[in-house]
Design an enzyme around this catalytic site. Structure first.
Site, PDB file in Angstrom:
ATOM      1  N   ARG A  92       0.824  -1.210   0.000  1.00 14.06           N
ATOM      2  CA  ARG A  92       0.000   0.000   0.000  1.00 14.06           C
ATOM      3  C   ARG A  92       0.860   1.262   0.000  1.00 14.06           C
ATOM      4  O   ARG A  92       0.474   2.293  -0.547  1.00 14.06           O
ATOM      5  CB  ARG A  92      -0.907  -0.006   1.226  1.00 14.06           C
ATOM      6  CG  ARG A  92      -1.813   1.209   1.339  1.00 14.06           C
ATOM      7  CD  ARG A  92      -2.365   1.353   2.755  1.00 14.06           C
ATOM      8  NE  ARG A  92      -3.280   0.310   3.122  1.00 14.06           N
ATOM      9  CZ  ARG A  92      -4.590   0.344   2.902  1.00 14.06           C
ATOM     10  NH1 ARG A  92      -5.116   1.390   2.298  1.00 14.06           N
ATOM     11  NH2 ARG A  92      -5.352  -0.650   3.298  1.00 14.06           N
TER      12      ARG A  92
ATOM     13  N   ASP B 149      -1.231   0.339   8.794  1.00 16.36           N
ATOM     14  CA  ASP B 149      -1.719   1.686   9.062  1.00 16.36           C
ATOM     15  C   ASP B 149      -1.146   2.225  10.369  1.00 16.36           C
ATOM     16  O   ASP B 149      -0.832   3.413  10.476  1.00 16.36           O
ATOM     17  CB  ASP B 149      -3.251   1.700   9.092  1.00 16.36           C
ATOM     18  CG  ASP B 149      -3.830   0.565   9.923  1.00 16.36           C
ATOM     19  OD1 ASP B 149      -3.054  -0.252  10.455  1.00 16.36           O
ATOM     20  OD2 ASP B 149      -5.063   0.480  10.032  1.00 16.36           O
TER      21      ASP B 149
END
Length: 957
Positions: free
Chosen positions: A766, A871
Site C-alpha cells: 500500500r 496503518d
C-alpha cells in the site's frame, strides 16, 4: 385566422403555435400543459356523470308516468297495452346497458389519459434532471474555462520557465586543474586545495574507491568493520568504477606502525590518480585507543584526512573530517542495541568514570607548528599513545612535582579543581544522586590513552550499565588545548548516545564527529570548563521535556550517522558533497507494472456519476496535472541533514517541509499556480468551489486502493470516483497473484485507472513509492471505504494546509493498560485520538519513501507476519518525523459497506495483533511517538447561520 401556409404558427397566436412553443421550451410551457391535462381529467368525468344521471332520472320519471298511466289502462285496454309495456321495459334495459358500456369506455379512456400524463410527468422529471445536470456541467465548464484562462495568462507572464534539469556534466582524466594558490598543505582549505572543475553541480558526485588491500590491514581493527564500511561504499549510488570521471578519490587506510610511515607515504604517492592528493579523501579507521595516528609525519598533500584523532596543528577545520570510533555494528539493526528513552530521569543525575593520565616523565608540552607536509619537530611527545603502567602515572601531581611551566601548573590546577568540585557536589547535595569515579577499580589494570586525558574505566558492559542508569554523562576534554580530538573522547560521546545518557562535554574546544551535518547543541550539553562550579545548577534547569527531546534526538543521530559502519561511510561522503553544494543522488521509485499483459485490453464501461450534486460545485473539471518534481535541488535541498528524522543521503522529488511564501507574494510577483478564493476577495459557496485557495499553488491528488479478491467491491469503489474534482489518477494495488477476471468491466471515470501487479501479498505494498504516482498528495482508500465527494474534497483542502500530517476520517487511539504497563489499540468512540487509519486518509508521498526505505525493516516484517498493522506503522512513522498528531476531518468514525464480504478487521485476532504491534513498534522507536489530539476539522461555515442568498463552503460539512 388560419395559420401561415408554411406550417409555422402566426405571430401573436396561441393555438398550435403555443403548444409547439411549449415543446421547444419545456421549462416554461410544461407546467401549463400539466395543469390543463389535470383539469380535463378531473372535470370531464364529473360532467359526464352529471348529465347521464339527469338524463336517466328524467327518462325514468317519464317512463314511470307512462307506465303508470298504461297500467291503469290495462284493465281498460286489455292485453295489447301490456305487451307494449314489456317492450318499453326491455328497451330501457338496453339503453341502460348501452350507457354502462359507454361509461366503461370512458373509464378506459380516462385511465389511458392518466397513463399518458404519468409518462409525461416522468419525461418532465427526466428533463428536469437533464436540465440540472447540463446546467451543473455548464457551470463546471465555466469554472474550468476560467482556470484555463488563468493558466494561459500565467504561461505568458511566467518569468521562471519550467525546464528539465541540465544534463550530467562529467570530467575526463585530462581535466586536471590545480589551484594557482600556493600554500603548504597545513593551511589547506576548500578554496585552496580542492579542484572544483571535476565536480560540476550536475555531476551527481561520482566517487572512486581504491582497493583497500593496497594499504594493508590493522590487527586492532575488526575485519568485519572495514568490510561493512566497504560494503557501504559499494552500495552508495555515488561510487563509480570509472576513475576518469571521478570527482573524489577515496582510500580506506587502517593502522600503520610509526616506523613504516615512509612506506605509507610512498604508497600514497604511487597512487595512479594521486596528483599531490588533490580531491583525495584518506579515511583512517580507529577502534582502540592504542591505535596510533597513521598520518603522523606523513605527507598527505592536499588530501582530506578523516580520522578520530587530531591535534590542533594537524586538524584543518572546514577541510579535514572528524570520524566517530569504529564501534558501530557491522550487521543487523541498530535499535536492537539501544535502551528505551523513558523515563526522563534515571537513578543518577550525572555520572563520570575515568582516571587521569599524566606521566611526569613525559611532560605535557604543546605541539610546535608544522614545518610543512605533516612533519613535526622532534621532541614533541603529547601525541604518544602507548600502554603505560598504572604506577608511572599519577592522578594529579602535588605542587612540588609540578613542572616549571606556568601554563602546565595552571592546567593541572584547573583539572584538580574540577575533581574537587565534583566531589563536593557528590557529598553535599542530597536532592540528586551522582556517580563519580576518578580512579579506575582494579590495581593491576593498565590505562590507555594520551598523556593529559582521562582514561576509560572498566569493560563495555559495566560502562553501559552505568550510562543506562544516568540522565547525563560527563565528558572531560583533555587538559592540553592543543588536542582537537582524541579517540577516547569520541568513544565517550559514542557510548553516551548509544546508552541514552545526554553527553555533557566540558571543554567546548573539542571537535566532534561530522560537526558539519550534526547539530551537536541539540543532542549534547557543550560548556567550557570554567562552568564547572555552576554545572549542577545548570543541569537542574532541564525539565523532563528537554531531557527526553535531547535523548530522542541523540538516538536519531546515533542511528543515522554513528551506529553502524555503513552509516559512517554514507556520512563521510555526504559531508564532502554538502560542502560542494551538490545534491544527493535521487531516491529510487518503485516500478508500477500493469497487472494486464501487453496483448490484453480490459473491458471498459461507461458509468453515470451517481454522486453528482446539482446544487454544489466542488471544483473544476481538469485534465491530469502532475506535481512539479526536483525543483529545489540546488537551493535548500542539500540541507536535508537538518531534517532530524528522515533520510539525508538521498534527494526526494518533493517533501512536505517546503517553505510557504508570504500571503502577499501570490498577488505580487509570485502568482504562478495560485488560485485565491474570489481572486483574493474571498467568498463562500460558488466562489469557494471555483478555486482551491489556501497557501499553496493548485495541485491534484492520486487515489491508491489496496484490494484482494473482491472484484465487485473494487469496481464499485472505482465507480464512485467518477466526476471527483482534482483527481489525477487511480492506482489499484492488486494484492493477488491471480489476475482479475477477463470479463471484469472497468468503469470509465474520466482519469486513468492503473492496476499494479505486486510481487507478493503484502500490506506494505500500500505504501510503496510507485513511479506511477505523480502527485505529492495521496488518498489511500480501502476498497470498501464509502466516501462522498464533498468529504474527499474537504479532506484534500485540509491536507493542503497540513502537508506534513496524516489527514483522514476514521480515528483511533492508543490506550494505556495500567495493570500490564503496556499499550492497547482502541477503536471505541473517544474524545481523544492519536491515529487516523490509512484506509481513508491523505498523506504526502514523501512518507512512502521513508516507510519503504528508511523505516526499520523489522517493522515491515512484523506487518507481513501478522498481515496487519500497516496503518499503525505509517502513523508511528509520521508522528516520529513530525512530532505532531494526525488531523481527523468530518464526523465520520467508521465505514460500513453494505453487502461487502467479511473483512479481516472484524475478527477477534485482528485486535490482539494490533495490541502486539503497538508495543513492538514502541520497542523499535524507543518510545511511543503517537501524540493525542482532541479536535476534528470541519469547514469554516459549518453550522453557521448565513443569509439565504449565500451558500456555505459545503452543504453537509
Amino acid at each position: 385566422m388560419e395559420p401561415p401556409h408554411n406550417g409555422q404558427p402566426g405571430r401573436g397566436h396561441h393555438g398550435n403555435g403555443g403548444f409547439f412553443t411549449w415543446l421547444r421550451h419545456p421549462q416554461r410551457g410544461l407546467p401549463y400543459l400539466i395543469c390543463s391535462i389535470l383539469v380535463i381529467l378531473v372535470v370531464l368525468p364529473f360532467m359526464i356523470h352529471y348529465y347521464l344521471s339527469n338524463y336517466s332520472l328524467e327518462y325514468d320519471v317519464a317512463q314511470f308516468a307512462a307506465s303508470h298511466s298504461k297500467s291503469e289502462g290495462v284493465e281498460e285496454f286489455g292485453p295489447i297495452r301490456t305487451s307494449n309495456m314489456h317492450f318499453q321495459i326491455q328497451e330501457l334495459k338496453n339503453i341502460r346497458t348501452s350507457v354502462n358500456n359507454e361509461l366503461l369506455e370512458l373509464e378506459k379512456k380516462r385511465q389511458t389519459l392518466q397513463s399518458l400524463v404519468a409518462s409525461y410527468n416522468d419525461a418532465i422529471d427526466n428533463l428536469k434532471v437533464t436540465y440540472q445536470t447540463t446546467n451543473q456541467e455548464l457551470d463546471r465548464l465555466k469554472v474550468t474555462f476560467k482556470n484555463l484562462q488563468a493558466e494561459h495568462e500565467e504561461l505568458l507572464q511566467n518569468k521562471i520557465p519550467h525546464i528539465a534539469a541540465p544534463r550530467r556534466i562529467l570530467p575526463t582524466l585530462d581535466d586536471i586543474a590545480v589551484s594557482g594558490l600556493e600554500a603548504p598543505p597545513r593551511f589547506c582549505r576548500m578554496h585552496i586545495c580542492f579542484d572544483y572543475s571535476r565536480c560540476s553541480l550536475t555531476s551527481q558526485f561520482p566517487v572512486y574507491v581504491y582497493n583497500r588491500k593496497d594499504f594493508g590491514a590493522s590487527a586492532n581493527v575488526d575485519e568485519s568493520v572495514t568490510h561493512a564500511m566497504m560494503q557501504g561504499f559499494d552500495a552508495s549510488p555515488h561510487v563509480t568504477d570509472d576513475p576518469d570521471i571521478a570527482c573524489l578519490y577515496v582510500a580506506l587506510i587502517t593502522e600503520y606502525s610509526s616506523n613504516v610511515s615512509s612506506t605509507l607515504e610512498d604508497l600514497l604517492h604511487q597512487l595512479p590518480y594521486w596528483n599531490s592528493g588533490v580531491n583525495h579523501l584518506l579515511i583512517n579507521i580507529a577502534l582502540d585507543p592504542t591505535d596510533v595516528d597513521v598520518f603522523e609525519g606523513v605527507d598527505t598533500g592536499r588530501a582530506f584526512v578523516a580520522s578520530s584523532s587530531f591535534s590542533d596543528f594537524s586538524f584543518r577545520a572546514g577541510f579535514d573530517i572528524v570520524l566517530p570510533p569504529a564501534l558501530g555494528i557491522s550487521s543487523g539493526e541498530v535499535w536492537q542495541h539501544l535502551p528505551m528513552i523513558v523515563p526522563a530521569r534515571r537513578k543518577y543525575l550525572l555520572m563520570f568514570s575515568g582516571e587521569y593520565i599524566y606521566d611526569k616523565l613525559e611532560p605535557l608540552t604543546f605541539r610546535k607548528a608544522s614545518s610543512g607536509y605533516g612533519h613535526f619537530n622532534e621532541g614533541t611527545v603529547l601525541h604518544n599513545s602507548t600502554y603505560v603502567s598504572r604506577n608511572s602515572r599519577h592522578l594529579l601531581e602535588s605542587e612540588n612535582e609540578w613542572s616549571k611551566s606556568d601554563t602546565l601548573k595552571t592546567l593541572l590546577y584547573f583539572e584538580n579543581t574540577i575533581v574537587e568540585v565534583l566531589k563536593s557536589i557528590q557529598t553535599q547535595i542530597e536532592s540528586d544522586r551522582f556517580f563519580f569515579e576518578f580512579v579506575c577499580p582494579g590495581g593491576s589494570e593498565k590505562l590507555v590513552g594520551l598523556n593529559g586525558e582521562w582514561a576509560i574505566c572498566g569493560d563495555e558492559e559495566r560502562r553501559a550499565s552505568l550510562l543506562r542508569q544516568s540522565t547525563f554523562s560527563l565528558i572531560l576534554a583533555p587538559t592540553n588545548y592543543s588536542v582537537s580530538s582524541t579517540l577516547l573522547t569520541q568513544q565517550r560521546v559514542f557510548e553516551s548516545l548509544k546508552n541514552g545518557a545526554v553527553p555533557v562535554i566540558l571543554g567546548d574546544y573539542l571537535a566532534l564527529p561530522f560537526a558539519e551535518v550534526i547539530r551537536w547543541s541539540e543532542v549534547a550539553v557543550l560548556l567550557p570548563k570554567a562552568r564547572i562550579t555552576e554545572l549542577h545548577f545548570f543541569l537542574q534547569t532541564f525539565v523532563d521535556a528537554d531531557i527526553l527531546e535531547m535523548r530522542r534526538r541523540g538516538r536519531i543521530v546515533f542511528e543515522t550517522y554513528l551506529g553502524d559502519a555503513r552509516s559512517a561511510a554514507d556520512t563521510v561522503l555526504a559531508v564532502v558533497r554538502a560542502r560542494l553544494k551538490i545534491p544527493a543522488f535521487p531516491t529510487r521509485e518503485e516500478p508500477s507494472p500493469s497487472v494486464f499483459n501487453d496483448s490484453f485490453v480490459p473491458i471498459k464501461e461507461t458509468v453515470v456519476d451517481a454522486m453528482l450534486d446539482a446544487e454544489e460545485i466542488l471544483g473544476p473539471v481538469e485534465p491530469p496535472m502532475n506535481s512539479p518534481r526536483y525543483r529545489r535541488n540546488f537551493t535548500v535541498g542539500w540541507d536535508s541533514f537538518h531534517l532530524l528524522s528522515g533520510d539525508p543521503f538521498h534527494l526526494y522529488p518533493f517533501t512536505p517541509f517546503e517553505p510557504v511564501m508570504p500571503a502577499d507574494a501570490k498577488f505580487v510577483g509570485s502568482s504562478y499556480g495560485f488560485r485565491p478564493i474570489g481572486h483574493g476577495a474571498g467568498g463562500a459557496g460558488k466562489e469557494f468551489g471555483e478555486a482551491l485557495g489556501g497557501n499553496n499553488p493548485r495541485e491534484q491528488f492520486t487515489v491508491v486502493i489496496l484490494t484482494y479478491e473482491r472484484e465487485a467491491v473494487l469496481i464499485s469503489a472505482v465507480t464512485r470516483l467518477k466526476g471527483l474534482p482534482h483527481l489525477n489518477r487511480v492506482i489499484v494495488v492488486w494484492n493477488n497473484a491471480r489476475p482479475p477476471s477477463e470479463d471484469l468491466r472497468w468503469p470509465e471515470i474520466g482519469v486513468d485507472v492503473h492496476v499494479v501487479r505486486t510481487a507478493k501479498n503484502s500490506l506494505n505494498n500500500r505504501f510503496l513509492p510507485y513511479d506511477a504516482i505523480q502527485t505529492e498528495a495521496i488518498l489511500s482508500l480501502d476498497d470498501d471505504a464509502h466516501l462522498r465527494h464533498d468529504e474527499i474534497m474537504f479532506g484534500f483542502r485540509i491536507w493542503r494546509e497540513a502537508r506534513d500530517r496524516i489527514v483522514g476520517f476514521p480515528g483511533r487511539y492508543n490506550a494505556w493498560d495500567i495493570n500490564h504497563e503496556s499499550w492497547l489499540y482502541n477503536s471505541n468512540y473517544s474524545c481523544e485520538l492519536s491515529m487516523v487509519l490509512t484506509g481513508a486518509a491523505f498523506f504526502h508521498k514523501y512518507y512512502t519513501f521513508l516507510y519503504s526505505y528508511v523505516m526499520p525493516q523489522s517493522i515491515r516484517d512484523k506487518v507481513d507476519e501478522y498481515l496487519n498493522c500497516e496503518d499503525l506503522a505509517m502513523n508511528f512513522l509520521v508522528a516520529h518525523v513530525t512530532r505532531k498528531p494526525p488531523i481527523k476531518v468530518t464526523s465520520r468514525w467508521t465505514f460500513r459497506c453494505p453487502g461487502c464480504p467479511k473483512a479481516l478487521s472484524v475478527e477477534d485476532s485482528h485486535f490482539h495483533e494490533r495490541h502486539k504491534c503497538l508495543n513492538f513498534f514502541v520497542q523499535v522507536y524507543g518510545y511511543m511517538p503517537l501524540l493525542n489530539t482532541q479536535y476534528r476539522a470541519d469547514s469554516v461555515l459549518f453550522k453557521t447561520r448565513i443569509p439565504h442568498e449565500k451558500q456555505k463552503c459545503f452543504k453537509f460539512i
